[in-house]
Design an enzyme around this catalytic site. Structure first.
Site, PDB file in Angstrom:
ATOM      1  N   ASP A 185       0.854  -1.192   0.000  1.00 26.79           N
ATOM      2  CA  ASP A 185       0.000   0.000   0.000  1.00 26.79           C
ATOM      3  C   ASP A 185       0.888   1.239   0.000  1.00 26.79           C
ATOM      4  O   ASP A 185       1.440   1.609   1.026  1.00 26.79           O
ATOM      5  CB  ASP A 185      -0.915   0.018   1.235  1.00 26.79           C
ATOM      6  CG  ASP A 185      -2.001  -1.058   1.170  1.00 26.79           C
ATOM      7  OD1 ASP A 185      -1.778  -2.101   0.514  1.00 26.79           O
ATOM      8  OD2 ASP A 185      -3.078  -0.857   1.769  1.00 26.79           O
ATOM      9  N   LYS A 189     -10.238   0.261  -2.678  1.00 29.71           N
ATOM     10  CA  LYS A 189     -10.163   0.070  -1.235  1.00 29.71           C
ATOM     11  C   LYS A 189     -10.428   1.371  -0.487  1.00 29.71           C
ATOM     12  O   LYS A 189      -9.554   2.230  -0.422  1.00 29.71           O
ATOM     13  CB  LYS A 189      -8.776  -0.472  -0.847  1.00 29.71           C
ATOM     14  CG  LYS A 189      -8.598  -0.632   0.664  1.00 29.71           C
ATOM     15  CD  LYS A 189      -7.236  -1.222   1.014  1.00 29.71           C
ATOM     16  CE  LYS A 189      -7.004  -1.189   2.525  1.00 29.71           C
ATOM     17  NZ  LYS A 189      -5.641  -1.623   2.882  1.00 29.71           N
ATOM     18  N   LYS A 237      -6.864   3.375  -3.528  1.00 25.33           N
ATOM     19  CA  LYS A 237      -7.292   3.379  -2.133  1.00 25.33           C
ATOM     20  C   LYS A 237      -7.484   4.810  -1.680  1.00 25.33           C
ATOM     21  O   LYS A 237      -6.722   5.699  -2.068  1.00 25.33           O
ATOM     22  CB  LYS A 237      -6.212   2.655  -1.315  1.00 25.33           C
ATOM     23  CG  LYS A 237      -6.398   2.666   0.183  1.00 25.33           C
ATOM     24  CD  LYS A 237      -5.315   1.807   0.868  1.00 25.33           C
ATOM     25  CE  LYS A 237      -5.298   2.031   2.361  1.00 25.33           C
ATOM     26  NZ  LYS A 237      -4.179   1.325   3.033  1.00 25.33           N
TER      27      LYS A 237
END
Lengths: 505, 304
Positions: free
Chosen positions: B141, B240, B204
């Site tokens: 991430d 996400k 995300k």
């Protein structure tokens, strides 16, 4: 287009259709679906039969007709048909109430009654919403979020004006008109009643109002509220019936003002029969709104606006955005997104909280929609409907749009009053204005662009009573509503709406 | 790639978003009424999509171990209940998580690239990414350089993501836009498209360190960007939302958003994740309630 070389192959634009199944790399165990979520109706009190509400009393009539649930074709109740003599009786009751009570009631007192009606409606909002959906076929989420709260808001709004009329119209003498006759349509029964009753009462008039043939129930529920609010007898008289009943109201000599919402055809009849009389008239008639999408518009929100513009209330909306004008440079993209969005529209049981599109209001209306859609097919327009199953019973029509539509096609000219959109294109702002104004109607329009200056330019050139920019079908009691050309005249809502219920001396 | 062709690529997606319209649409999707069996299914689906997360300065081996056990078996007893999708930790704890989770089906995700600020030389970012992948991270991430983005330096942002993607090798790359710092929906859409063009597997919303974190409207805007990217390229990118999703009701609203914006394909841990720490226990409470008809107190659910 360019992106990382290491990514997978680029499909061409024409290949980029939105087909989930072929792209799905893994077999799935189940598809998550929404279970039925039906609004409870055990708290609804419906009588087997409804009499006319005249002079504060329930008055029997000689004839009764059935009102049915268009989603199931089940009978909901019997409702009285007001004959010519019943109308006469209602007008006399309204006249008596005007002369003896209402004209002598102080504006402050009038306000009190209207506020009281609004508050009692609030308490019964859920019951109103469920009945509205059962009688008319509209999704419960719409009647709960829009019809009923907005109707109540109109009562609150005009209650506030009742003792401030001199501020609205300073330095002129104003007086009430007297007995007003009101005829409302079947698409927003309670809301249309509120649009008409609230300003009439605030201005000191008394009312004879007729509901539409297919949707009389919430008006008789409103009669119960009015009774509970102890409004003096005869100030509001509620009757039901078909065209004859309406005609009797229009032609009654003691009715000093007619407020009508409905078809242009009937509006013309009203104009004819009141010619040569001193009756005041407001007409809110049909529409064929242009919803104009420029290439610099926020596309996803514009698509929502198109959906909301035409499929809201199954397209039974006089200001529905039924003519979509898309700038040619973005036509393919908009149509593709529209198709995708149509797939997620949930058509079915109006009482299911997840239903987006409900039942068509009546068999007659379904026939009319079908006839016009067939004309579109016959004239060579391209039809699109999503795959969706419709209930076996009741009146249903799939959300539909046509591409390859010309200004000359019937579906681009006539009001369909159903979930049917015509997609047309334009190249320049000037062409958009010309095409948008090229109609006998002029009720509403929508303009989608990120550029403020363009919006202002368009707004001042389009002949429509209401123009929304970057949104559609937004209503507010403070905002006047009404049309140009064959969409009628007069305004409802706002300060302008008061003017229609007053004499200026 | 030169700057001009990148800009052309970005511009080929319509970039303007109407904030009011997006919020309205998100609110209307969030008001779907999900009951009975579809609620139970949604609870399990949401649980299977969780990236169970701990990202604190005070994180220890013990904390991460406990969380990993919870991730594999969220609920005691013999219930048909899925494990979560992944655990998400700081780089130093990747090895610890990997040891426990290897073979369990639960993936190990590590934040990297100078999380959460991203204010670190690219060279060090790349080293960090390579290290976490070497230590066993299945997913990375990363954060984008918001400063460079707001400065209009889109090429820098693109190249950086691209370089990180290369460093990831087999590991999946989730690109954190930190939407709370981008502020406008126009920016969110543009950053989403840059990230996808540069090779993100997931986009995300947030680090969880900046408010607002994930919201429904911002997620909608990103989902729409994913859909448009799919339509242009045929490539399925995952989404996400992270931070601030705490209740079952919240989670179900996100599922409705995904279902109606992108379709059923995306309703899978492969393409949708929820970054959360406290959500799992609320899902479990609601799950138990659906099984037994009663709410149990929080004391009956482990706090790991």
């Amino acid at each position: 287009m360019i992106f990382r070389e290491k990514s997978t192959a680029i499909l061409s634009r024409s290949n980029g259709s939105f087909n989930h199944s072929t792209q799905n790399p893994k077999k799935r165990n189940f598809v998550w679906e929404y279970a039925k979520s039906i609004e409870a109706k055990d708290h609804i009190h419906l009588k087997p039969s409804y009499d006319l509400f005249i002079g504060g009393k329930n008055v029997k009539s000689k004839k009764y007709f059935e009102t049915i649930n268009p989603a199931t074709e089940e009978k909901l109740a019997e409702v009285a048909v007001a004959s010519k003599s019943d109308v006469h009786r209602a007008v006399l009751a309204a006249e008596k109430a005007y002369n003896r009570v209402w004209s002598k009631t102080s504006p402050k007192e009038r306000a009190k009654y209207i506020f009281r009606i609004a508050r009692i409606m609030q308490e019964k909002a859920r019951e109103f919403a469920v009945i509205e959906s059962m009688d008319g076929g509209k999704p419960i989420k719409e009647s709960k979020l829009i019809d009923i709260p907005l109707a109540i808001a109109h009562f609150f709004y005009y209650a506030g004006w009742a003792d401030k009329l001199n501020l609205a119209f300073p330095n002129v003498n104003i007086s009430p008109i007297g007995v007003v006759g009101q005829i409302i349509p079947w698409n927003f029964p309670l809301l249309m009643a509120a649009w008409k009753i609230a300003p009439a009462l605030a201005c000191g008039n008394t009312v004879v109002i007729k509901s539409a043939e297919t949707t009389p129930l919430t008006l008789y529920k409103l009669a119960e509220v009015i009774k509970e609010a102890s409004l003096p007898d005869g100030v509001v008289n509620i009757i039901s019936g078909a065209g004859d009943t309406g005609e009797a109201i229009v032609n009654h000599p003691k009715v000093k003002k007619i407020a009508f919402t409905g078809s242009t055809e009937v509006g013309k009849l009203i104009m004819k029969s009141t010619a040569g009389t001193d009756k005041k008239i407001t007409l809110e008639l049909g529409g064929k709104a242009a919803n104009i999408i420029f290439e610099d518009a926020p596309i996803d929100q514009a698509v929502e606006g198109i959906i909301n513009g035409i499929y809201f209330n199954q397209g039974h909306v006089c200001c529905a955005g039924s003519r979509l004008y898309v700038q040619e440079s973005i036509k393919n993209e908009v149509v593709k997104k529209l198709k995708h969005r149509l797939k997620s529209l949930r058509v079915g049981n109006p009482l299911d909280k997840n239903t987006d599109v409900g039942a068509i209001n009546s068999k007659m209306q379904l026939k009319k929609i079908t006839e016009l859609v067939n004309s579109g097919i016959n004239e060579g327009c391209t039809l699109y409907q999503p795959e969706c199953s419709l209930p076996d019973k009741g009146y249903w029509f799939k959300p539909t749009f046509f591409t390859n539509v010309a200004q000359a096609n019937r579906i681009a000219q006539e009001e369909i009053f159903g979930p049917v959109l015509s997609v047309l294109t334009f190249r320049t702002p000037k062409e958009a204005i010309e095409k948008a104004n090229n109609t006998q109607y002029g009720l509403s329009a929508g303009i989608w662009s990120d550029k403020g200056s363009k919006i202002f330019k368009m707004v001042s050139s389009i002949k429509a009573g209401v123009i929304w920019s970057n949104t559609f079908n937004k209503f507010n009691p403070a905002s006047p509503f009404g049309g140009y050309k064959e969409s009628g005249f007069g305004r409802e809502g706002g300060k302008q709406g008061l003017k229609e219920y007053l004499n200026f001396n | 790639m030169n700057v001009n062709s990148l800009l052309t690529s970005i511009d080929s997606f319509h970039l303007s978003v109407d904030e009011i319209g997006a919020k309205e649409r998100a609110a209307s999707l969030a008001s779907r009424s999900i009951k009975k069996n579809s609620k139970v299914q949604a609870i399990k689906l949401a649980a299977s999509m969780i990236d169970l997360t701990t990202l604190e300065g005070k994180d220890t081996e013990g904390k991460v171990l406990a969380m990993c056990h919870k991730a594999v078996k969220p609920i005691k007893g013999n219930y048909d209940f899925p494990h979560v999708a992944a655990v998400c930790v700081y780089p130093n704890l990747v090895k610890v998580a990997k040891k426990v989770l290897d073979g369990s089906g639960v993936k190990v995700a590590s934040v990297a690239t100078g999380f959460p600020g991203g204010q670190m030389p690219l060279k060090l970012k790349i080293e960090e990414v390579k290290l976490v992948v070497k230590n066993g991270a299945d997913e990375v991430d990363m954060v984008i350089s918001r400063g460079e983005f707001l400065d209009g330096n889109y090429k820098y942002v693109f190249d950086e993501i691209s370089a990180v993607k290369d460093a990831c090798g087999e590991a999946h790359l989730k690109v954190i836009l930190e939407t709370g710092e981008l502020e406008t929906f126009d920016n969110v859409r543009k950053a989403s498209i840059i990230a996808m063009l540069a090779g993100a597997d997931f986009i995300k919303t947030s680090t969880g360190k900046v408010q607002p974190a994930a919201t429904l409207p911002v997620t909608l805007v990103m989902l729409e960007a994913i859909r448009d990217f799919y339509n242009e390229t045929g490539k399925i990118i995952g989404m996400k939302p992270a931070g601030g999703i705490r209740t079952t009701k919240d989670a179900i609203a996100y599922l409705c958003l995904v279902k109606e914006t992108l379709g059923d394909t995306w309703l899978s841990p492969n393409y949708f994740r929820i970054g959360a720490s406290t959500l799992l226990n609320d899902l479990l409470m609601q799950f138990q309630k659906e099984q037994t008809g009663f709410y149990q107190s929080a004391d009956y659910f482990s706090n790991d």
